[in-house]
Design a protein around this motif. Structure first.
Motif, PDB file in Angstrom:
ATOM      1  N   GLU A   1       0.832  -1.206   0.000  1.00  0.00           N
ATOM      2  CA  GLU A   1       0.000   0.000   0.000  1.00  0.00           C
ATOM      3  C   GLU A   1       0.868   1.257   0.000  1.00  0.00           C
ATOM      4  OE1 GLU A   1      -3.150   2.763   0.242  1.00  0.00           O
ATOM      5  OE2 GLU A   1      -3.004   0.707  -0.493  1.00  0.00           O
TER       6      GLU A   1
ATOM      7  N   ARG B   1       1.082   4.103  -2.967  1.00  0.00           N
ATOM      8  CA  ARG B   1       0.919   5.541  -2.736  1.00  0.00           C
ATOM      9  C   ARG B   1       2.132   6.319  -3.244  1.00  0.00           C
ATOM     10  NH1 ARG B   1      -1.786   6.337   3.292  1.00  0.00           N
ATOM     11  NH2 ARG B   1      -3.426   4.760   3.104  1.00  0.00           N
TER      12      ARG B   1
ATOM     13  N   GLN C   1       2.138   6.692  -6.887  1.00  0.00           N
ATOM     14  CA  GLN C   1       1.101   7.628  -7.317  1.00  0.00           C
ATOM     15  C   GLN C   1       1.487   9.077  -7.019  1.00  0.00           C
ATOM     16  OE1 GLN C   1      -2.788   7.574  -5.191  1.00  0.00           O
ATOM     17  NE2 GLN C   1      -3.687   7.279  -7.222  1.00  0.00           N
ATOM     18  N   SER C   2       2.055   9.312  -5.833  1.00  0.00           N
ATOM     19  CA  SER C   2       2.334  10.689  -5.406  1.00  0.00           C
ATOM     20  C   SER C   2       3.772  11.119  -5.654  1.00  0.00           C
ATOM     21  CB  SER C   2       2.025  10.844  -3.916  1.00  0.00           C
ATOM     22  OG  SER C   2       2.963  10.113  -3.132  1.00  0.00           O
TER      23      SER C   2
END
Length: 924
Positions: A51, A55, A58-59
Motif C-alpha cells: 500500500e 501511494r 502515485q504521489s
C-alpha cells in the motif's frame, strides 16, 4: 510534517488484533502458534508495504513514504509486544522492576524510515534485567528478524543510557532523537528528563564541534565534494546526513522538535525553513526510488539507476539536455542548497555562543571589530557593515569576495546568508559595471589562488548571477564514466590546479607546464581561458566552438583588450587540440608535428595551450593524470617548439635521445651493470623509445630484457601495480610477429583484464616490448597474485597456440559491468591518410567492452594490416583507439576500395554487442 491519511489501509490494528485473538484461543502447541502468528505478521507487513509503495508510485512524495513506513513498523512492533505480553508470557503478578519501555531511536526515532532502512530499538528497563525482560526482548527481536527486518537494538536502563551518551557520540546522537513507542511512559519520561538535564545542558559546544568534525570526516571519505557524479544520497556532501546534522545541532541548541520550530521562534527565516523541508523531501524521494528500484538499502546514485529514477520523477528530455542530466543538475543544486543551510546554522551556533563567552572553543572567534574595505572584520571574518548593505549597494557583493581573497580572511556565514537573500539584485547594471568586472578579473587572475574566491562566489550563487553563461553550467553533469565532477566544479578545480602549477607545487608531476608558465606573456588570457574553456557544455554542438564565441562576447565586458580577447577565444576553441595530438597521434611522425605547428603558429600560444591542457586533464578526476601523459605532452611541446624556433627538430631530438641514454647509462652503472651490457642494451632502442619513457621506466625495462635474454625465455611478462593510478602495468617481452598485439589483447580479455592504455615498442633485435595498463571489471588494479599468474599463463598459451581465443571470448562477451550499459556511444571508424606521410591512420570510437581491442586488432590482422603504432585511450565507457598501419608490403593503404573495406570490417567488429544511439554525444 506530512500527515498520514487512511492509516487503516496501511495496517488495520483492530483487524489484526481480532485475528491474533482468534489464534490465541486455538489450542495449538506454542511453536505452531508462533509460526501462524509469524505468517499473519508477514502478511500484514507485505500488504502494508504494498500500500505504501502504491501511494509512493502515485504521489512521488518520499517524505510521506518514510513517515508511512515508520507508522507501519510502529504498529507492528506494538502488536508483537502486546501479543507476547498477553499470550506468550502472561502478566500474573508483575513487579515495578519488570516494567519495560520500547523506545525508537536514530532515524526511526525521528519518524523516518526508508523502504529498506534499519529499525533502531532501545529496550528501556527500570534498572536491571529480569528473566521476563529477557524473554520479551528475545521474542520481539526474533519475530522482527524473522519478518526480514534489519534491527539495531540495545537493552539498557536509564542510568546506562546516560552513561553511554556521555561517553559515546553515537549513543548521544541516537538518544537525541528518541521517541516513546510503547510500554511504560513514566520510565521514558525519566530517561528524557535526565538526558536533557545531564547530557544536553552540559556539553553543547563539544557536541556541536564533534558533529561538525564527524561531518567533515564523512565528507572526506565520500570524496569531499557535493559534485561527484555518482553521489551518495545519504552520506555524501549535501545529502540527507548533512540535513540530519543540522537538525541535531538545532535540537541540541534549542530543544526544538523540527526545523520549522526555529522559524516559528524567529531564529531562522521562514524561507530557510522552507528550503530545508523542500531539500529533505527531494532527497527522501530520491532515496525511496533508489531502495525500491534496487530492492535493497542502496544509497549511491550510480549511473545505471540515474536514467530510471529521472524517468520516474518525470524529468523529460529537452533541447540540448537529456532528462537524466536535468535530474542530476537538480540534485546538485539541492546539494548546494544544503551547503547554504549549513553555513546559516553555523552562523546561528556562533551567535548563540557569542552570548556565552565562557565557552573557550568559541572565544577566539569574537575578537575586536575593525573596518576593512567597507566591511566589518571580526574574528578573522568579514561581515556586512549594515544589514541593508547589499540592498543599497549590490556591487558590495563582488567587493566582499575580492576583499576576502586579497586580505586572506573568511566571509561570515551571516553575510553569505544576506547575499543569498539579495541575489536578485545582481542584474544587467552590475554585470556591465566596469569596476565590478575589474574586481572579478582581479580575483580570477589573483596570485592568491583564484579557486578559493570563485568557489565561494559559486557556492553563494553570485558567480552564476554575475556571469549567466557560467550559471548555465552550474551543477551541469557530464553524463559519462570519465568525468568525475560537474562542469562548474571541474572548471574551479582547473583554476586551482593552474595556480598550483604557477606556484611550483606541481613541478614534479607536471615539469614542462611548471616551467613554461613563467615564460608566458598573456597570463590574464590564460586564466580567463581556463575559466571559460567548458562554458558552453550542455548546449549541444561543439562546445569548444560555441565557447569560443562566448569568449568573444565576454572579453570586452571583462575589460580584456582585443588581443587578449582573441587569444582567449582561440584557446577555448582549441583547448582539446594538445590532447588529441599527443594521445591520438604518432609524434615520431614529422607530419604530425608540422600539422600541429600550423595550428598553433606561435610559441606563446603553444605555452598557453600546454598549461591549459595540463590543468584541464588534471581537473577531470584524481586518477586521470599520470606520468605517461605528462611525458607525451612534454615531448609534443618540445618538438613543436623546436620547429617554431629554427627548424632544428632533428638535431634537438637526437640531443634528447642522447640525454635519455646518458641518464639510463648513469643509472645502470650505479646499479652495477657492466658497461658492455649497458651499451648492448642502449643499441636495442629506436630513437622514439628513448624520448617516450622516463629513466625509471627504462631502467625496469633494461632489467627485464637482460634477464629474458640471459635465460633465453621466449616470453616474459612483468606486472607492476600502480596504486596511485589504480592500474596494473603489464610489460610483455616476446618475439614480434603479425597479430601479436591482437593475441595479447585477447589473452587479457579472457583473463578479465580491461586494457585502459597501451604502448607498442619494437626493438632493433626484433623483439616486442609492449606495455598494457589494465584494470579489473570494477575499475581497480588487476593485482590479485592468482589473477596475474593466470594472465601470464593465458598469454603464454595464446602465443603458443594452445588456447583458442575466439571460443574463450565468445563465452565471456556480455559480461560488461551494468553501469557501462547505460551509456550509448555511436560506433565510428575514421580512416585518414593525411596525418602521416608513411602510414594510414585509423581512429576508432565506440563503447568499451571486454574483448573489444582483440576484435578490432584481429580484424586488422585479417585485413593484412601491420600495426606500427597504437594509441589506446579509454574515457570511462568510451574508447578512442588510434592505429598507424601499413599494408603487407609496408606501404600506406590508398586504394579507395581497400579503404572502404577497412571501414566496413572494423565497423562490424566495433558494433558487435554495441547498441547504437541516434543521438551523437558531445566531445570530451
Amino acid at each position: 510534517m506530512p500527515r498520514i491519511t487512511s492509516q487503516r489501509a496501511i495496517i488495520n490494528r483492530r483487524s489484526v488484533l481480532a485475528r491474533l485473538g482468534a489464534l490465541a484461543l486455538d489450542d495449538l502447541p506454542r511453536n505452531r502458534r508462533r509460526s501462524r502468528v509469524l505468517d499473519l505478521f508477514k502478511q500484514v507487513l507485505a500488504e502494508g508495504r504494498a500500500e505504501i509503495r502504491r501511494r509512493f508510485d502515485q504521489s512521488g512524495d518520499g517524505s510521506l513514504t518514510v513517515r508511512e513506513s515508520c507508522f507501519l513498523i510502529d504498529q507492528l512492533v506494538r502488536l508483537i509486544h502486546d501479543f507476547a505480553a498477553e499470550n506468550e508470557f502472561p502478566p500474573g503478578v508483575r513487579t515495578l522492576g519488570e516494567t519495560m519501555t520500547l523506545v525508537a531511536v536514530g532515524g526511526y526515532g525521528r519518524g523516518e524510515l526508508a523502504p529498506h532502512s534499519d529499525v533502531d530499538l532501545l529496550f528501556l528497563l527500570p534498572y536491571k534485567r529480569t528473566p521476563y525482560h529477557e524473554q520479551m526482548v528475545e521474542f520481539i527481536l526474533y519475530m522482527l528478524w524473522d519478518l526480514g527486518l534489519k534491527v539495531g537494538q540495545s537493552t539498557r536502563s536509564a542510568e546506562e543510557c546516560i552513561r553511554g551518551a556521555k561517553e559515546d557520540l553515537t549513543v548521544r546522537t541516537a538518544l537525541l532523537e528518541m521517541r516513546w513507542l510503547w510500554g511504560d511512559q513514566d520510565l521514558f519520561a525519566e530517561l528524557q528528563n535526565r538526558y536533557r538535564a545531564e547530557v544536553m545542558s552540559n556539553s553543547g559546544v563539544e557536541f556541536i564541534e564533534s558533529k561538525l568534525t564527524e561531518r567533515d570526516t564523512r565528507h572526506a571519505q565520500m570524496g569531499d565534494s557535493r559534485y561527484v557524479l555518482e553521489p551518495n544520497v545519504k552520506e555524501g556532501k549535501g545529502g540527507l546526513r548533512d540535513l540530519h546534522t543540522l537538525f541535531w545541532i538545532a535540537r541540541d541548541m534549542y530543544g526544538v522538535a523540527g526545523i520549522d520550530e526555529l522559524a516559528e521562534a524567529g531564529i531562522i527565516s521562514a524561507q530557510a525553513a522552507s528550503h530545508f523541508a523542500k531539500d529533505q523531501a527531494f532527497l527522501w524521494t530520491v532515496r525511496c526510488h533508489l531502495h525500491y528500484l534496487t530492492d535493497r538499502p542502496e544509497d549511491r546514485l550510480t549511473f545505471d539507476v540515474q536514467p530510471e529514477i529521472a524517468q520516474r520523477m518525470q524529468y523529460v528530455d529537452r533541447a540540448g539536455s537529456r532528462g537524466v542530466e536535468r535530474f542530476m543538475k537538480h540534485y546538485f543544486l539541492i546539494a548546494k542548497d544544503v551547503g547554504d543551510l549549513t553555513r546559516l546554522v553555523c552562523a546561528l551556533v556562533e551567535e548563540r555562543h557569542r552570548r556565552k563567552p565562557r565557552r573557550l572553543p568559541f572565544r577566539r572567534l569574537f575578537s575586536r571589530r575593525t573596518m576593512l574595505d567597507g566591511f566589518v572584520q571580526e574574528g578573522g571574518r568579514l561581515d556586512v557593515a549594515a544589514p541593508d548593505q547589499f540592498e543599497t549597494d549590490p556591487g558590495a557583493m563582488i567587493r566582499l569576495f575580492h576583499a576576502a581573497l586579497e586580505n586572506d580572511v573568511d566571509i561570515h556565514p551571516r553575510a553569505l546568508e544576506l547575499i543569498h537573500r539579495n541575489l536578485k539584485r545582481i542584474g544587467s547594471t552590475l554585470r556591465f559595471d566596469p569596476n565590478a568586472n575589474r574586481l572579478f578579473v582581479e580575483m580570477l587572475t589573483s596570485r592568491k589562488n583564484p579557486e578559493v574566491a570563485l568557489r565561494h562566489m559559486n557556492e553563494a550563487g553570485v558567480l552564476g548571477r554575475f556571469l549567466p553563461d557560467f550559471g548555465r553550467v552550474v551543477a551541469q553533469m557530464q553524463y559519462d564514466m570519465y568525468h568525475v565532477f560537474t562542469v562548474d566544479e571541474h572548471t574551479l578545480q582547473a583554476l586551482g590546479i593552474l595556480h598550483s602549477i604557477e606556484s611550483g607545487d606541481l613541478a614534479e608531476e607536471a615539469p614542462a607546464a611548471s616551467e613554461v608558465i613563467h615564460q608566458i606573456s598573456s597570463r590574464k588570457a590564460l586564466y580567463v581561458a581556463t575559466f571559460l574553456h567548458d562554458i558552453a557544455k550542455g548546449r549541444g554542438g561543439d562546445h569548444s566552438q560555441i565557447g569560443a564565441d562566448v569568449a568573444l562576447k565576454l572579453g570586452p565586458r571583462l575589460g580584456l583588450t582585443d588581443e587578449e580577447t582573441e587569444t582567449v577565444s582561440w584557446l577555448v576553441r582549441h583547448h582539446l587540440a594538445f590532447t588529441r595530438v599527443a594521445f591520438k597521434r604518432d609524434i615520431d611522425d614529422s607530419k604530425t608535428i608540422q600539422d600541429f605547428v600550423a595550428l598553433v603558429q606561435s610559441p606563446e600560444r603553444l605555452r598557453l595551450l600546454l598549461c591549459l591542457t595540463v590543468a584541464d586533464i588534471r581537473a577531470v578526476g584524481p586518477t586521470v593524470w599520470n606520468a605517461w601523459k605528462a611525458g607525451l605532452l612534454r615531448e609534443l611541446y618540445q618538438r613543436t617548439l623546436e620547429v617554431m624556433t629554427g627548424g632544428l627538430a632533428g638535431l634537438a631530438h637526437s640531443t634528447r635521445v642522447k640525454a635519455a641514454q646518458d641518464a639510463l647509462r648513469v643509472e645502470l652503472l650505479r646499479q652495477g651493470w657492466p658497461l658492455t651490457d649497458i651499451e648492448t642494451h642502449l643499441a636495442r632502442g629506436y630513437p622514439g623509445y628513448w624520448t617516450g619513457c622516463d629513466t625509471a621506466t627504462q631502467s625496469r625495462h633494461a632489467h627485464l630484457v637482460r634477464a629474458a635474454e640471459d635465460s633465453g625465455a621466449p616470453l616474459t611478462v612483468e606486472p607492476r601495480v600502480d596504486a596511485q593510478r589504480a592500474v596494473t602495468e603489464m610489460v610483455v617481452y616476446t618475439g614480434d610477429h603479425p597479430g601479436l598485439f591482437s593475441q595479447i589483447a585477447g589473452a587479457m580479455a579472457v583473463s578479465g583484464a580491461n586494457i585502459v592504455d597501451a604502448k607498442i615498442i619494437t626493438l632493433t633485435n626484433g623483439m616486442a616490448l609492449d606495455t598494457f595498463f589494465v584494470q579489473d571489471s570494477e575499475g581497480a588494479p588487476f593485482d590479485s597474485p592468482a589473477k596475474l599468474n593466470r594472465l601470464a599463463n593465458t598469454i603464454e598459451q595464446v602465443l603458443s597456440g594452445r588456447l583458442r581465443l575466439a571460443q574463450e571470448l565468445a563465452s565471456r562477451k556480455g559480461n560488461l559491468p551494468s553501469r557501462a550499459h547505460v551509456f550509448k556511444v555511436p560506433p565510428r571508424v575514421l580512416v585518414d591518410n593525411k596525418p602521416s606521410r608513411s602510414h594510414t591512420v585509423i581512429e576508432i570510437n565506440g563503447r568499451d567492452r571486454p574483448g573489444l581491442l582483440y576484435d578490432i586488432t584481429s580484424a586488422m590482422t585479417q585485413l593484412g594490416l601491420q600495426i606500427s603504432s597504437a594509441h589506446i585511450s579509454t574515457y570511462g565507457e568510451r574508447v578512442v583507439d588510434v592505429f598507424y598501419v601499413k599494408d603487407v608490403f609496408g606501404h600506406k593503404v590508398e586504394h579507395e576500395r581497400k579503404l572502404e573495406r577497412i571501414r566496413v570490417t572494423l565497423l562490424a567488429a566495433l558494433k558487435e554487442q554495441n547498441s547504437t544511439d541516434p543521438k551523437t554525444r558531445a566531445a570530451e
